[in-house]
Design an enzyme around this catalytic site. Sequence first.
Site, mmCIF file in Angstrom:
data_model
loop_
_atom_site.group_PDB
_atom_site.id
_atom_site.type_symbol
_atom_site.label_atom_id
_atom_site.label_comp_id
_atom_site.label_asym_id
_atom_site.label_seq_id
_atom_site.Cartn_x
_atom_site.Cartn_y
_atom_site.Cartn_z
ATOM 1 N N THR A 134 0.869 -1.182 0.000
ATOM 2 C CA THR A 134 0.000 0.000 0.000
ATOM 3 C C THR A 134 0.901 1.225 0.000
ATOM 4 O OG1 THR A 134 -1.789 -1.124 1.184
ATOM 5 C CG2 THR A 134 -1.776 1.277 1.244
ATOM 6 N N LYS B 152 -7.488 1.253 -2.896
ATOM 7 C CA LYS B 152 -7.100 0.893 -1.533
ATOM 8 C C LYS B 152 -7.312 2.068 -0.589
ATOM 9 C CE LYS B 152 -5.404 -1.462 1.885
ATOM 10 N NZ LYS B 152 -4.089 -2.137 1.891
ATOM 11 N N LYS C 207 -0.089 5.497 8.445
ATOM 12 C CA LYS C 207 0.652 5.661 7.184
ATOM 13 C C LYS C 207 -0.321 5.707 6.016
ATOM 14 C CE LYS C 207 2.067 2.312 4.840
ATOM 15 N NZ LYS C 207 1.655 1.535 3.638
#
EC number: 1.1.1.31
Length: 288
Positions: free
Chosen positions: A97, A172, A240
């Site tokens: 990701t 995502k 993150k």
Amino acid sequence: MAKLAFLGLGVMGFPMAGHLLAKGHAVTVYNRSPAKAAAWVEKHGGTSAATPAAAAKGAEVVLACVGNDDDLRSVCLGPQGAFAGMARGGLFIDHTTVSAQVTRELAGVAAESGIGFVDAPVSGGQAGAENGVLSVMCGGAPEDYARAEPVIAAYARICRRLGDSGAGQLAKMMNQICIAGLMQGLSEALAFGAKAGLDGRAVVEVISQGAAGSWQMVNRHANMLDGKFDYGFAVDWMRKDLGICLETADQIGARLPVTALIDQFYKDVQLLGGGRDDTSSLIRRLLP
């Protein structure tokens, strides 16, 4: 069956690479910590390599699942990077990701060397990786995706191409935005029930069968009520990911007011010492 390389053996990559070997592929692994690569070979078989380039040499497909943008660049670029070891016609599948920006950057570098590139971030957590039932969101050229899909099938419940390079990463981001909102709502509901003197498990048994039901509710309510968070997807990683979402929102002119607020709630959890706890630890702000 293909000759593959898998770069990154964390809680996701370790079982994903194992599924590939179990499906009959020849798999060479690389991990920044050699001990983890040695443990994978001891458990699954296959081989390990000392550098991404060495792992990628002779591989038809190279897959990666590392930490962040900089980690991905480090395993792709430079004389010891995977691209240096790959031949023209190879395919790189990235399960990390990361930002859509670094995805497009690396896809461009790969294209200059005749290497296909598919961004393919995953959802389903550690359990999904271990059980081979991940949801995989992909971006890239149709012909590259067509080659990637049968490889990814080794650990996917569903795999779809959603657009050109970067589309998988954008999808995502949508996934993480949804999870953050669901987790905050679930935390508030469980804390409310506890204050009201209700049996949270009994309530969830009922409401999970109705419109309020979600994967998070079914799979995380019990550990949230018990205060057990020493597994799953870490708060540090969620922050993150949410940082990527918020930065991208600024770039494209989208508004994420609730996501920005929940990101700060997760910061509170980090300050409580819960950076490595599962994201369901968000309830710690509301219940002792």
